[in-house]
Design a protein around this motif. Structure first.
Motif, PDB file in Angstrom:
ATOM      1  N   LYS A  47      -4.002   8.000  -0.683  1.00 51.57           N
ATOM      2  CA  LYS A  47      -3.400   7.101  -1.670  1.00 51.57           C
ATOM      3  C   LYS A  47      -1.994   7.570  -2.034  1.00 51.57           C
ATOM      4  CE  LYS A  47      -4.122   4.966  -6.165  1.00 51.57           C
ATOM      5  NZ  LYS A  47      -5.072   4.737  -7.267  1.00 51.57           N
ATOM      6  N   ASP A  56       5.247   0.430  -5.427  1.00 46.82           N
ATOM      7  CA  ASP A  56       4.861  -0.641  -6.359  1.00 46.82           C
ATOM      8  C   ASP A  56       3.580  -1.360  -5.944  1.00 46.82           C
ATOM      9  OD1 ASP A  56       6.106  -1.647  -4.112  1.00 46.82           O
ATOM     10  OD2 ASP A  56       6.985  -3.353  -5.160  1.00 46.82           O
ATOM     11  N   LYS A  57       2.808  -0.775  -5.029  1.00 48.23           N
ATOM     12  CA  LYS A  57       1.643  -1.465  -4.479  1.00 48.23           C
ATOM     13  C   LYS A  57       0.312  -0.780  -4.790  1.00 48.23           C
ATOM     14  CE  LYS A  57       4.044  -4.677  -2.481  1.00 48.23           C
ATOM     15  NZ  LYS A  57       4.011  -6.024  -3.000  1.00 48.23           N
ATOM     16  N   GLU A  58       0.238  -0.089  -5.912  1.00 48.45           N
ATOM     17  CA  GLU A  58      -1.012   0.604  -6.243  1.00 48.45           C
ATOM     18  C   GLU A  58      -2.176  -0.379  -6.409  1.00 48.45           C
ATOM     19  OE1 GLU A  58      -2.838   4.030  -9.160  1.00 48.45           O
ATOM     20  OE2 GLU A  58      -0.797   3.344  -9.479  1.00 48.45           O
ATOM     21  N   GLU A  59      -1.937  -1.493  -7.046  1.00 48.12           N
ATOM     22  CA  GLU A  59      -2.999  -2.484  -7.234  1.00 48.12           C
ATOM     23  C   GLU A  59      -3.496  -3.003  -5.882  1.00 48.12           C
ATOM     24  OE1 GLU A  59      -3.338  -6.868  -9.157  1.00 48.12           O
ATOM     25  OE2 GLU A  59      -2.362  -5.352 -10.391  1.00 48.12           O
ATOM     26  N   THR A  60      -2.568  -3.253  -4.982  1.00 48.27           N
ATOM     27  CA  THR A  60      -2.937  -3.712  -3.645  1.00 48.27           C
ATOM     28  C   THR A  60      -3.720  -2.635  -2.911  1.00 48.27           C
ATOM     29  OG1 THR A  60      -0.957  -5.083  -3.577  1.00 48.27           O
ATOM     30  CG2 THR A  60      -2.022  -4.611  -1.469  1.00 48.27           C
ATOM     31  N   ASP A  62      -5.592  -0.286  -4.231  1.00 52.02           N
ATOM     32  CA  ASP A  62      -6.929  -0.206  -4.827  1.00 52.02           C
ATOM     33  C   ASP A  62      -7.806  -1.370  -4.373  1.00 52.02           C
ATOM     34  OD1 ASP A  62      -6.346   2.163  -6.132  1.00 52.02           O
ATOM     35  OD2 ASP A  62      -5.885   1.188  -8.044  1.00 52.02           O
ATOM     36  N   LEU A  63      -7.228  -2.527  -4.281  1.00 52.20           N
ATOM     37  CA  LEU A  63      -7.979  -3.715  -3.886  1.00 52.20           C
ATOM     38  C   LEU A  63      -8.445  -3.646  -2.427  1.00 52.20           C
ATOM     39  CD1 LEU A  63      -8.885  -6.563  -4.795  1.00 52.20           C
ATOM     40  CD2 LEU A  63      -6.726  -7.400  -3.889  1.00 52.20           C
TER      41      LEU A  63
END
Length: 80
Positions: A47, A56-60, A62-63
């Motif tokens: 990660k 800027d893609k932490e949410e992506t 995690d998903l």
């Protein structure tokens, strides 16, 4: 070469590296010879590497990848 071409090449390079990191992590998890702590540490390091490429893609991440790694880990632990 335009700046747009350079940006596109850089984005492609980053995506190839992302695939390499994710595929290597998934393969390592599937081997089934890591302890749970080692597997979680590998996922954490993966990660961090991905977020260095795409901050800027932490949410992506995690998903998509977190759930993928968790599923692999669960399947591997169940089969051992």
């Amino acid at each position: 070469m335009s700046g747009r071409d350079d940006a596109l090449r850089e984005e492609n390079r980053k995506m190839q590296f992302l695939r390499l990191i994710v595929d290597a992590t998934a393969a390592r998890l599937r081997q089934g010879d890591l302890s749970t702590m080692e597997a979680l540490a590998l996922i954490s390091e993966t990660k961090k590497a991905v977020l260095r490429l795409f901050p800027d893609k932490e949410e992506t991440y995690d998903l998509i990848y977190k759930s993928r790694f968790e599923r692999i880990l669960k399947e591997t632990m169940e089969s051992n």
